[in-house]
Design an enzyme around this catalytic site. Structure first.
Site, mmCIF file in Angstrom:
data_model
loop_
_atom_site.group_PDB
_atom_site.id
_atom_site.type_symbol
_atom_site.label_atom_id
_atom_site.label_comp_id
_atom_site.label_asym_id
_atom_site.label_seq_id
_atom_site.Cartn_x
_atom_site.Cartn_y
_atom_site.Cartn_z
ATOM 1 N N ASN A 31 0.840 -1.182 0.000
ATOM 2 C CA ASN A 31 0.000 0.000 0.000
ATOM 3 C C ASN A 31 0.878 1.236 0.000
ATOM 4 O O ASN A 31 1.560 1.524 0.978
ATOM 5 C CB ASN A 31 -0.911 0.005 1.235
ATOM 6 N N GLU A 32 0.911 1.926 -1.146
ATOM 7 C CA GLU A 32 1.687 3.153 -1.311
ATOM 8 C C GLU A 32 3.127 2.992 -0.820
ATOM 9 O O GLU A 32 3.573 3.675 0.106
ATOM 10 C CB GLU A 32 0.974 4.321 -0.619
ATOM 11 N N PRO A 33 3.877 2.094 -1.450
ATOM 12 C CA PRO A 33 5.259 1.850 -1.013
ATOM 13 C C PRO A 33 6.159 3.071 -1.110
ATOM 14 O O PRO A 33 7.173 3.153 -0.408
ATOM 15 C CB PRO A 33 5.735 0.739 -1.965
#
Length: 261
Positions: A31-33
């Protein structure tokens, strides 16, 4: 205590069955690295690079597919035009920007290569997040605005997905006009670098949950997604009040507006 992903997926399969049999349908690789270092400073000390993200994504996807080859794998779930373009200025992007027009191309190409080496598709769905980046004259994001300008801008903002004549009022969009509108560009990237991959927006939002402009923007967005065959989309509200985005017809409207099926 460490729990490895293969053990985790194995547990879910044993408990709920394989995806094809009604078990867990799919897995998001992250998730949104691009925001790891800001959100998890105790675990991540340096900003993720493009090479690192691709390598970890391929390994994780391979672990999932070995346990449940029928489950869908979604990735990389990056958020916003800047993340699509250069993974929010990753340290190694300059090593790739001459060969690839944006990070999405590089990610798809490398996941496709990893799939060929693994002998199975490792990326089923290209997943991204999009929260409108449009701003008002004071450079304040309209997603949080309640003024007339924000409301009017919000209703036009979904055009960023499809309309080549639309210029979003945001610095990010102006700097990256070569990648707009988003949906045709994302589709072109998929077709060139990883054909057959589905597209999803596991987070999207244009604000205005308590105003009719938010309802109009949401309805417009869903219509656009349907037109382009987006596989999956999830609204992520930025406020508790989303009355204009979620309508409970059964409880609130059926008595006022009776209809027959």
């Amino acid at each position: 205590m460490s729990v490895y992903i293969d053990e985790y997926v194995s547990y879910l399969v044993n408990r709920y069955g394989y995806a094809v049999d009604g078990g867990i349908n799919g897995y998001f690789l992250d998730n949104e690295p691009e925001n790891w270092v800001e959100r998890f400073p105790s675990a991540v000390s340096e900003k993720v690079t493009a090479d690192e993200l691709v390598e970890k994504s391929a390994r994780l996807a391979s672990a999932v597919k070995k346990i449940d080859p029928t489950a869908l794998v979604y990735g990389p779930s990056v958020s916003g035009i800047e993340a699509y373009t250069n993974l929010k200025n990753s340290a190694d992007w300059e090593n790739h920007n001459r060969e690839y027009s944006w990070f999405i191309d590089y990610y798809l190409m490398k996941m496709n290569e990893a799939s060929r080496l693994a002998g199975t598709r490792l990326l089923d769905v290209l997943d991204v997040h999009y929260h409108t980046e449009a701003t008002n004259g004071l450079f304040e994001q309209v997603i949080n605005g309640t003024d007339e300008f924000s409301n009017n801008t919000r209703m036009q903002a979904p055009r960023v997905f499809w309309d080549s004549t639309y210029t979003e009022n945001s610095t990010i969009a102006i700097l990256h006009t070569q990648h707009l509108p988003l949906l045709p560009t994302l589709e072109a990237s998929i077709n060139m670098y990883c054909p057959g991959t589905k597209l999803s927006f596991s987070e999207y939002n244009f604000g205005g949950g308590d105003h009719i402009s938010g309802g109009i923007a949401t309805a417009d967005t869903l219509g656009i997604f349907a037109e382009f065959g987006v596989h999956m989309a999830c609204l992520k509200p930025n406020t508790e009040n989303i009355d204009y985005k979620f309508l409970d017809f059964t409880n609130q409207y059926i008595e006022k507006f009776p209809f027959k099926l």
